[in-house]
Scaffold this motif. Structure first.
Motif: not given
Length: 309
Positions: A225-234
């Motif tokens: 979930d952390i990777v997914k949220m950060i990728v979306l923000r990026q």
């Protein structure tokens, strides 16, 4: 370029000092909250007042930046909702609260204050005015109703949002200084002289606060979930930054400020709101801390690429 790297390194050094003194128990666990209150209620307002006071007049452009701040949050709330569809309510709330908002006052503003003229600071503040409406209550009020198993489903409570904003000293200063500048009313020079030392201390206080409150707990079940949220923000950061810099018809300084803001970290309030919606606060906090590290690197690169020496 060396100057940018040294200044960025100075910010990182202060963050590390905050982490270090907390780890060795030189300060108590409540020190972070104390510094945060001092920064949000004293040094940040002083920085806003002195920055706005250097602006001769306010154009409609600055007012539009507030709308832009709200719009950016709304887009990412929708993205967070789509990315978490099919998940339980607490997980959906985490995505919809963590993906949108920016930590501008405590993180981005010191960079803008250090590297750009007063208009850049004003632009960041006006964007943050819209951002603050969302991240200090607006987004939570919507998400708590939208997610099925929210802890407190009361619907979209406009009064709650206004109450939260009315208690934010920084937001009230945003509004007051914007109005004064619109009417070409300037504070006496003596007042600005008194406030300047506190204004200059804001960057140091903000970075120290980040260090004292920094918390990174990476459990195996957090990673996805952390990777997914950060990728979306990026992805959104690059799209939004490109839109602001190459499309918007604003002055260069304003566009540069918006690019810096685009790469800001997650809102520091998002983990608490996630918990209130039955989400995993620890996971949201870990994601928040990682975006701080990432933002330091990215904003430094942005300053170099844009040639802001």
């Amino acid at each position: 370029m060396v100057g940018i790297l040294l200044k960025a390194a100075a910010f990182v050094f202060i963050i590390l000092i905050g982490i270090f003194v907390r780890k060795i128990h030189l300060v108590g666990p409540e020190a972070g909250d104390a510094v945060k209150k001092l920064m949000l209620n004293f040094t940040l307002p002083c920085a806003l007042i002195t920055s706005f006071s250097r602006i001769e007049s306010v154009s409609v452009t600055l007012l539009l930046l507030t709308v832009l701040g709200i719009g950016s949050n709304i887009i990412m709330i929708i993205v967070g909702g789509i990315a978490s569809r099919g998940r339980k309510g607490g997980d959906r709330a985490m995505y919809m609260l963590s993906c949108p908002a920016y930590n501008i006052g405590a993180f981005c503003l010191p960079f803008v204050q250090e590297f750009l003229p007063a208009m850049g600071v004003a632009a960041s503040c006006m964007f943050d005015a819209g951002n603050s409406i969302m991240c200090t209550g607006g987004t939570y009020a919507f998400v708590s109703e939208y997610t099925a198993d929210a802890a407190n489903k009361h619907g979209f409570d406009v009064k709650m949002v206004l109450k939260r904003l009315s208690k934010s000293v920084a937001f009230l200063v945003y509004v007051t200084m914007f109005i004064l500048t619109c009417f070409n009313i300037h504070l006496p020079e003596g007042v600005l002289t008194i406030l300047t030392p506190a204004s200059n201390a804001n960057a140091c206080m903000a970075m120290l606060m980040i260090g004292l409150t920094f918390h990174l707990e990476l459990k195996g079940e957090y990673i996805g979930d952390i990777v997914k949220m950060i990728v979306l923000r990026q992805i959104w950061a690059f799209i939004f930054a490109a839109f602001c810099y190459f499309v918007l018809p604003f002055d260069l300084v304003i566009r540069q400020a918006l690019v810096i803001v685009a790469f800001g970290p997650m809102s520091a309030i998002a983990p608490a709101f996630t918990s209130m919606c039955n989400g995993d606060e620890g996971k949201a906090s870990a994601a928040n801390s990682l975006t701080i590290i990432l933002s330091v690197i990215e904003i430094t690169v942005v300053l170099i690429v844009l040639g802001i020496y």
